[in-house]
Enzyme design. Sequence first.
Site, PDB file in Angstrom:
ATOM      1  N   GLN A  15     -35.597  17.416   1.264  1.00 21.93           N
ATOM      2  CA  GLN A  15     -34.771  18.320   0.350  1.00 21.93           C
ATOM      3  C   GLN A  15     -36.114  18.917  -0.471  1.00 21.93           C
ATOM      4  OE1 GLN A  15     -31.157  15.378  -0.725  1.00 21.93           O
ATOM      5  NE2 GLN A  15     -30.783  17.310  -1.696  1.00 21.93           N
ATOM      6  N   ARG A  75     -24.623  14.879  -5.057  1.00 16.44           N
ATOM      7  CA  ARG A  75     -23.764  16.155  -5.256  1.00 16.44           C
ATOM      8  C   ARG A  75     -23.620  16.371  -6.740  1.00 16.44           C
ATOM      9  NH1 ARG A  75     -20.532  18.939  -0.596  1.00 16.44           N
ATOM     10  NH2 ARG A  75     -20.434  20.884  -1.409  1.00 16.44           N
ATOM     11  N   CYS A  76     -24.645  16.454  -7.582  1.00 20.74           N
ATOM     12  CA  CYS A  76     -24.539  16.894  -8.825  1.00 20.74           C
ATOM     13  C   CYS A  76     -25.751  17.210  -9.400  1.00 20.74           C
ATOM     14  CB  CYS A  76     -23.930  15.784  -9.513  1.00 20.74           C
ATOM     15  SG  CYS A  76     -24.612  14.470 -10.032  1.00 20.74           S
ATOM     16  N   GLU A  91     -22.213  21.871  -6.271  1.00 19.91           N
ATOM     17  CA  GLU A  91     -22.109  20.751  -7.089  1.00 19.91           C
ATOM     18  C   GLU A  91     -21.049  20.690  -7.908  1.00 19.91           C
ATOM     19  OE1 GLU A  91     -25.908  20.198  -7.999  1.00 19.91           O
ATOM     20  OE2 GLU A  91     -26.556  19.276  -5.949  1.00 19.91           O
TER      21      GLU A  91
END
Lengths: 809, 284
Positions: free
Chosen positions: A240, A387-388, A763
């Site tokens: 990522q 996802r945040c 997110e």
Amino acid sequence: MKDEVITREERVANLKGMGCSRKRVEDARFTQGKGNYVDDIKLDGMLFGDFVRSPYAHAKITNIDTAAALEVPGVLAVLTAKDLEPLGLHWMPTLAGDKQMVLADGKVLFQGQEVAFVVAEDRYAAADGIEAVEVEYEELEVLIDPFKSMQSDVVLREDTVDENGKPMDGAHGPRTHHNHIFTWEAGDKDPTFEVIDSAEVVAEETMYYHRTHPCPLETCGCVASMDKVNGKLTLWGTFQAPHAIRTVVSLISGIEEHNIRVISPDIGGGFGNKVGAYPGYVCSVVASIVTGKPVKWIEDRMDNLMTTAFARDYWMKGRISATKDGKITGLHCHVTADHGGFDACADPTKFPAGFMNICTGSYDIPTAYLEVDGVYTNKAPGGVSYRCSFRVTEAVYFIERMIEVLAIELNMDAAELRRINFIKKEQFPYTAALGWEYDSGDYHTAWDKALKAVDYEGLRAEQAQRIEDFKAGKTRSLMGIGLSFFTEIVGAGPVKNCDILGLGMFDSCEIRIHPTGSAIARLGTISQGQGHATTFAQILASEIGLPADSITIEEGDTDTAPYGLGTYGSRSTPVAGAATAMAGRKIRAKAQMIAAYLLEVHDDDVEFDVDRFVVKGAPERFKTMKEIAFAAYNQAIPGIEPGLEAVSYYDPPNMTYPFGAYVCVMDIDVDTGVTDIRRFYALDDCGTRINPMVIEGQVHGGLTEALAVALGQEIAYDEMGNVKTGTLMDFFLPTAWEVPNYETDHTVTPSPHHPIGAKGVGESPHVGGVPCFSNAVQDAFRAFGLRHTNMPHDHWRIWKTANELGLHG
Amino acid sequence: MIPAAFEYYRPKDMAGVLSILEEHGDDARVMAGGHSLIPMMKLRMADVPHLIDLQDVGGLSDIEISNDTISIGAMVTQHAIIDHDGLAEAAPILREASLQIADPQVRYMGTVGGNVANGDPGNDMPGLMQCLDATFTVVGADGERRIPAREFYEAAYMTARDDEEVLTSVTIPRPSGGYAYEKQKRKIGDYATAAAAVQIVKEGGSCASAAIAMTNLSDTPIYSQSAAAALVGSSVDDAAISAAIDAMLGDIDPTEDNRGPVAFKKHVAGVILRRAIERAWSRA
């Protein structure tokens, strides 16, 4: 000219710029199976490496015998910590300032830990080789509970104590116990305690945000190829943050950074799982250096769930105080954070608990205090932000549960309690008690719109009737109305306070306009399914007046892309998106000079209009961006260099603060614990909307992962430290069948400091969705005396709640 | 998730299958759809040096329906059951149950024979076949044997079939009356938290006969004769259903797993059976 007969609106539409629901350009290849993922990479002579993993959660390793494995046909080498030690690679630094064993150095600290790396001609031989490695273990006492770990005499990490057994300082200050990692504080302790202790109303609650896992469809993996002739290492991987990986590889291997090329090809989802550095990467690189051949390592599903980067695992204890009429006066939060055997959290360096200090949420809370204690246990390392943004899901869950508990304490409607405590529109920019400066917001408008859309009053009336019917024995189904209002903190971040391993968290974009009026732009980020190739081209289309369809977006190759910190924490649009706009504006500035030259007027006498520069007051005199691009390459313009290129490195002045209002309506079968989500309404305010269709897709995906976490997804351990949820049979990954229909909505409050006003959205739905689903479950039982029950709300736990409330007769 | 090396066989007839089984004994296993065996091999929990794929063996994929009986070949897939209109009319519980097994991709490969022969207590078809009083035909070196489904299951993965026998077909007396297959699961693709198969014949407002079997609540499917007996002769009123549930609860022996503790499973088993009986009775 043909251009003259089309209208301005048509010219705008032709660009497919910002605000257009442009179809995703990536989908052509993904829907036809033509994506190129790491495991699709095949190189001549490529070898395959895989791990011998520990069956025990805590054990001493007394011997590793590799002789039989080396006899397995196709097996070339078996690496152990002893082989890596002379290279100084048997341990590696983590993103959190701790260090982590690459291969077990005398002991193992969690089930599935990497013990030896078998290198073979193919993955089948590697699997057989793994079976043949003989490891002798001496089991040690297992510590799974962080509270017990903090009381235990058992030292999990001998490297954290001195020769007298006294704990030494860690990366974030003193340790209070040998299994303690750090204490991190924000806010004012004494004033907060004074406010709470003297308050009219105080609500207290302890909640466990369970351990779970991002579980991307594609697991982690890499291919390392060391070219011994030219000394260059190429590393393909599911990264990522490819540039950060390049720098880390250089720092720990000693290979000069210009001799390392890191490539992130197509990535099948990340959700935080692919931010960190894993032993597989190090071992593949070493194996390639040792053998002189490319080496591939790919996790299987169980490896992924059991060993790489869990999320959450926060024990949160809260106290919230208010006046009798519901005005919140203070908030205290203590977190015991279970980090597993190594502290490998992926957070900005100065934030060992991420942005947990956003836990005052969307509310004007004058006084607050947060303290977080990180603890070692015999679980896998990780602590990534699934996802945040960094720990924001935990923070928002905490405050949105505390609000509900306070509403119960006050005997007040939870929607109204939120309304009277929201930060008001005119208070922005708003500095929160725990330090963040919220850039913009209009919470009341969003909340009112959401409640009206779902007919909140009507839902409450229906619920009251249902409760009556239930009590009268007419139904066995209860109805829950889940509310959540969240404020995200994304777009890390300003270099002055955000860095990872010393690397400032700016991001970048480099644009080259080709002579015929098309372009390529490269960014320091990397899409894992977010659709960057679609949306970043739209930003540029609007900024430079060339059609999005004529702009290629490229990411993920460190030899070609400018340096950036990657994609996670909803930072791509806030940071790299800003860099894209700024680079586009540099292009436009030069284009303006070229246009003025071509039109034989002064620079200030032309202005940009959609896809061209026009002479002010004479719109019939213009040069299109396409004409200007060609001129940049074929005209000798005095005082202007040929070509049309720009690069921007963007250091954001602040974070962005997307927000939203969600409502979930759920029916619950009291006898079986089965939930049925009847309705889910999601209003998101992500500032300026670049592509509404992509936003909607992101919201659907984030809500689905929120549903998973709230209703069943967990990494559970037994007392011996065995992972009980290591396959997709037990680890809940929802399918279309389990997912409800989502209603999406929006308001638009642009970020005042972002060049195009965008805030990020990927997110938000997860951050806001988890408490919304959870609150729906809890709300269903509020009338029967439930105050709080922990997630995940799977069938048996809901049944247990109903049972304990006496609802089974 | 890579199995140990194995030899792969794809014989064209049953004689070929049996000769390989005879030659390799315990080291050989037959495979139908592979949904149970292949994961076990990949986890290296099952060691199968000789794997015999039944796909090319002829005559195992027929569905035959006569006035009295239904015969289903061992290699008939769950998808084929769902897709067969004649079967849906003759024994609609088969379609209702099959639609609750896994997902379409699995059902394209998963077979009746594999589902009933493996002895996995999580599988749905064993209990279903006990409810329907099916008979399994197995063939071995000594010829064919017929074993009632209600006597087939001994323990988890242990059945009355010998290692060197192959299950070739399932024969079901054509059911009559009302039916229901009720299953609670955590998600698509999951095994049952609790499942109930019920067939009820109604005559003159009361229950003339009934059959009840429960799934994934013991180490074998549970055919609960006493539960059915509690319904027979009654008007299937609340008292009779409660009696049937009590009887069933005496027969099952669930264990705790990620689906929940024993008390929860027993409670849900009762709820599921009640719903199954009520639905079957409404259709009777």
